[in-house]
Write a protein that holds these residues in place. Structure first.
Motif, PDB file in Angstrom:
ATOM      1  N   ALA A 267      72.188 -23.636 -79.108  1.00 40.73           N
ATOM      2  CA  ALA A 267      72.362 -24.920 -79.794  1.00 40.73           C
ATOM      3  C   ALA A 267      71.790 -26.059 -78.949  1.00 40.73           C
ATOM      4  O   ALA A 267      71.139 -26.970 -79.481  1.00 40.73           O
ATOM      5  N   LEU A 268      72.005 -26.005 -77.643  1.00 41.62           N
ATOM      6  CA  LEU A 268      71.477 -27.047 -76.771  1.00 41.62           C
ATOM      7  C   LEU A 268      69.948 -27.055 -76.778  1.00 41.62           C
ATOM      8  O   LEU A 268      69.318 -28.118 -76.727  1.00 41.62           O
ATOM      9  N   ALA A 269      69.346 -25.856 -76.832  1.00 42.06           N
ATOM     10  CA  ALA A 269      67.885 -25.755 -76.842  1.00 42.06           C
ATOM     11  C   ALA A 269      67.310 -25.923 -78.237  1.00 42.06           C
ATOM     12  O   ALA A 269      66.088 -25.928 -78.402  1.00 42.06           O
ATOM     13  N   ASP A 270      68.201 -26.045 -79.232  1.00 40.75           N
ATOM     14  CA  ASP A 270      67.772 -26.213 -80.634  1.00 40.75           C
ATOM     15  C   ASP A 270      66.832 -25.082 -81.053  1.00 40.75           C
ATOM     16  O   ASP A 270      65.731 -25.297 -81.560  1.00 40.75           O
ATOM     17  N   ILE A 271      67.315 -23.853 -80.852  1.00 37.62           N
ATOM     18  CA  ILE A 271      66.535 -22.686 -81.234  1.00 37.62           C
ATOM     19  C   ILE A 271      67.464 -21.664 -81.883  1.00 37.62           C
ATOM     20  O   ILE A 271      68.610 -21.495 -81.449  1.00 37.62           O
ATOM     21  N   THR A 272      67.002 -21.019 -82.939  1.00 42.03           N
ATOM     22  CA  THR A 272      67.803 -20.027 -83.637  1.00 42.03           C
ATOM     23  C   THR A 272      67.479 -18.637 -83.107  1.00 42.03           C
ATOM     24  O   THR A 272      66.418 -18.421 -82.501  1.00 42.03           O
ATOM     25  N   PRO A 273      68.363 -17.659 -83.347  1.00 42.07           N
ATOM     26  CA  PRO A 273      68.074 -16.288 -82.914  1.00 42.07           C
ATOM     27  C   PRO A 273      66.761 -15.759 -83.498  1.00 42.07           C
ATOM     28  O   PRO A 273      66.023 -15.047 -82.814  1.00 42.07           O
ATOM     29  N   ARG A 274      66.471 -16.126 -84.740  1.00 38.86           N
ATOM     30  CA  ARG A 274      65.226 -15.666 -85.355  1.00 38.86           C
ATOM     31  C   ARG A 274      64.015 -16.261 -84.660  1.00 38.86           C
ATOM     32  O   ARG A 274      63.029 -15.560 -84.390  1.00 38.86           O
TER      33      ARG A 274
ATOM     34  N   MET B  69      67.105 -33.593 -74.923  1.00 37.47           N
ATOM     35  CA  MET B  69      66.921 -32.727 -73.766  1.00 37.47           C
ATOM     36  C   MET B  69      65.464 -32.703 -73.347  1.00 37.47           C
ATOM     37  O   MET B  69      64.569 -32.622 -74.190  1.00 37.47           O
ATOM     38  N   LYS B  70      65.236 -32.747 -72.036  1.00 39.72           N
ATOM     39  CA  LYS B  70      63.867 -32.720 -71.529  1.00 39.72           C
ATOM     40  C   LYS B  70      63.221 -31.369 -71.808  1.00 39.72           C
ATOM     41  O   LYS B  70      63.892 -30.334 -71.879  1.00 39.72           O
ATOM     42  N   HIS B  71      61.905 -31.413 -71.945  1.00 46.79           N
ATOM     43  CA  HIS B  71      61.163 -30.189 -72.243  1.00 46.79           C
ATOM     44  C   HIS B  71      61.402 -29.125 -71.168  1.00 46.79           C
ATOM     45  O   HIS B  71      61.581 -27.936 -71.487  1.00 46.79           O
ATOM     46  N   GLU B  72      61.411 -29.525 -69.895  1.00 47.60           N
ATOM     47  CA  GLU B  72      61.585 -28.569 -68.805  1.00 47.60           C
ATOM     48  C   GLU B  72      62.964 -27.927 -68.844  1.00 47.60           C
ATOM     49  O   GLU B  72      63.118 -26.717 -68.599  1.00 47.60           O
TER      50      GLU B  72
ATOM     51  N   ARG C 248      64.832 -27.533 -71.559  1.00 46.48           N
ATOM     52  CA  ARG C 248      64.847 -26.629 -72.715  1.00 46.48           C
ATOM     53  C   ARG C 248      64.134 -25.319 -72.377  1.00 46.48           C
ATOM     54  O   ARG C 248      64.573 -24.228 -72.772  1.00 46.48           O
ATOM     55  N   ARG C 249      63.037 -25.417 -71.631  1.00 45.37           N
ATOM     56  CA  ARG C 249      62.284 -24.217 -71.248  1.00 45.37           C
ATOM     57  C   ARG C 249      63.139 -23.294 -70.393  1.00 45.37           C
ATOM     58  O   ARG C 249      63.127 -22.072 -70.572  1.00 45.37           O
ATOM     59  N   LYS C 250      63.910 -23.865 -69.462  1.00 52.39           N
ATOM     60  CA  LYS C 250      64.761 -23.055 -68.597  1.00 52.39           C
ATOM     61  C   LYS C 250      65.819 -22.307 -69.403  1.00 52.39           C
ATOM     62  O   LYS C 250      66.120 -21.136 -69.136  1.00 52.39           O
ATOM     63  N   ILE C 251      66.404 -22.999 -70.385  1.00 51.29           N
ATOM     64  CA  ILE C 251      67.420 -22.359 -71.222  1.00 51.29           C
ATOM     65  C   ILE C 251      66.807 -21.221 -72.020  1.00 51.29           C
ATOM     66  O   ILE C 251      67.371 -20.119 -72.118  1.00 51.29           O
ATOM     67  N   ILE C 252      65.629 -21.462 -72.614  1.00 51.59           N
ATOM     68  CA  ILE C 252      64.980 -20.421 -73.418  1.00 51.59           C
ATOM     69  C   ILE C 252      64.596 -19.234 -72.547  1.00 51.59           C
ATOM     70  O   ILE C 252      64.715 -18.072 -72.964  1.00 51.59           O
ATOM     71  N   GLU C 253      64.147 -19.501 -71.333  1.00 51.91           N
ATOM     72  CA  GLU C 253      63.819 -18.404 -70.418  1.00 51.91           C
ATOM     73  C   GLU C 253      65.062 -17.566 -70.125  1.00 51.91           C
ATOM     74  O   GLU C 253      64.991 -16.336 -70.038  1.00 51.91           O
ATOM     75  N   TRP C 254      66.195 -18.239 -69.957  1.00 49.37           N
ATOM     76  CA  TRP C 254      67.439 -17.493 -69.724  1.00 49.37           C
ATOM     77  C   TRP C 254      67.793 -16.658 -70.947  1.00 49.37           C
ATOM     78  O   TRP C 254      68.200 -15.492 -70.817  1.00 49.37           O
ATOM     79  N   LEU C 255      67.637 -17.219 -72.125  1.00 50.73           N
ATOM     80  CA  LEU C 255      67.956 -16.492 -73.359  1.00 50.73           C
ATOM     81  C   LEU C 255      67.058 -15.278 -73.556  1.00 50.73           C
ATOM     82  O   LEU C 255      67.463 -14.286 -74.151  1.00 50.73           O
ATOM     83  N   ARG C 256      65.832 -15.346 -73.051  1.00 48.25           N
ATOM     84  CA  ARG C 256      64.897 -14.224 -73.161  1.00 48.25           C
ATOM     85  C   ARG C 256      65.123 -13.172 -72.081  1.00 48.25           C
ATOM     86  O   ARG C 256      64.616 -12.072 -72.183  1.00 48.25           O
TER      87      ARG C 256
END
Length: 250
Positions: free
Chosen positions: A57-64, A1-4, A6-14
């Motif tokens: 999972a797509l962003a490869d980031i855990t809840p912690r 996944m492209k960095h950009e 992944r950033r969008k997904i993480i922003e949504w999760l936050r």
């Protein structure tokens, strides 16, 4: 996944995790067709959890890890976005909701956007309903209908929010400019009487300019302005006539 991405997904999760935006992200980056169909059907508390897990999972980031990078806004928090706009639930009495649409001072941009909103609502219903009858084996078709459902939902809501903004502030939101209507749009908004009057005027003007051009040509001369005026009125007459014939069919 492209960095950009992944950033969008993480922003949504936050964020407060607005449903439609999350579904749009999964439609673009996820690969489970069955989940895409489930997400397109509508929002439930269980599906919200599944969607968040899938995007993590797509962003490869855990809840912690997410909690360490920024305090996670739980899904129980009310979203800053409004729920599905009324047009998505039922396109009724829109001019009662936004009476400024009946005003002659209403920006043409908003009138065009309302037409787009009605079109997107029809497309949303068609794509959404098609998902119910689609077999699991029709993966390509299911993907296309899921994408169409989400895209038209987002477009519909975006236009609804612009109308809400104009209703409150009496001006267009920043980034949305007033635009001149196209000739077709201007003609479509004419009353039947005005349409007939303008058609007669176009016929008269085309004949007048054509006679003038014929005299110029007969004298062995050329006049580009005269030629362009004949073309203008001929095109105008054609568009007006087409609108008249279209209304006769309704």
């Amino acid at each position: 996944m492209k960095h950009e991405d992944r950033r969008k997904i993480i922003e949504w999760l936050r964020s407060p995790r607005p449903w439609a935006e999350g579904v749009a992200l999964y439609q673009e980056h996820g690969c489970n067709i069955r989940l895409k169909r489930e997400f397109a059907f509508g929002e439930t508390s269980l599906l919200r959890e599944i969607l968040a897990d899938q995007l993590m999972a797509l962003a490869d980031i855990t809840p912690r890890e997410l909690a360490r990078s920024a305090k996670t806004v739980t899904t129980a928090v009310t979203s800053s976005y409004k729920p599905a706009p009324e047009p998505v639930k039922a396109m009724v009495k829109i001019r009662d909701k936004f009476p400024f649409l009946n005003s002659p001072d209403c920006p043409d941009t908003l009138k065009v956007m309302v037409a787009d909103m009605l079109t997107s609502y029809d497309a949303y219903k068609k794509a959404h309903n098609a998902l119910y009858d689609m077999p699991d084996t029709a993966t390509d078709e299911a993907f296309a209908n899921c994408a169409a459902t989400v895209e038209n939902y987002l477009l519909n809501r975006k236009i609804w929010e612009v109308l809400e903004y104009y209703k409150e502030h009496k001006e267009l939101p920043e980034g949305i400019e007033e635009k001149e209507p196209t000739p077709e749009e201007e003609i479509s908004q004419l009353s039947d009487l005005d349409l007939a009057s303008k058609y007669r005027s176009a016929v008269t003007n085309e004949g007048k300019h054509r006679k003038r051009l014929e005299k110029i040509l007969a004298a062995g001369n050329r006049d580009e302005k005269a030629e362009s005026m004949v073309q203008y009125w001929a095109n105008r007459k054609k568009m007006l006539k087409a609108e008249i014939e279209n209304r006769k069919k309704k």
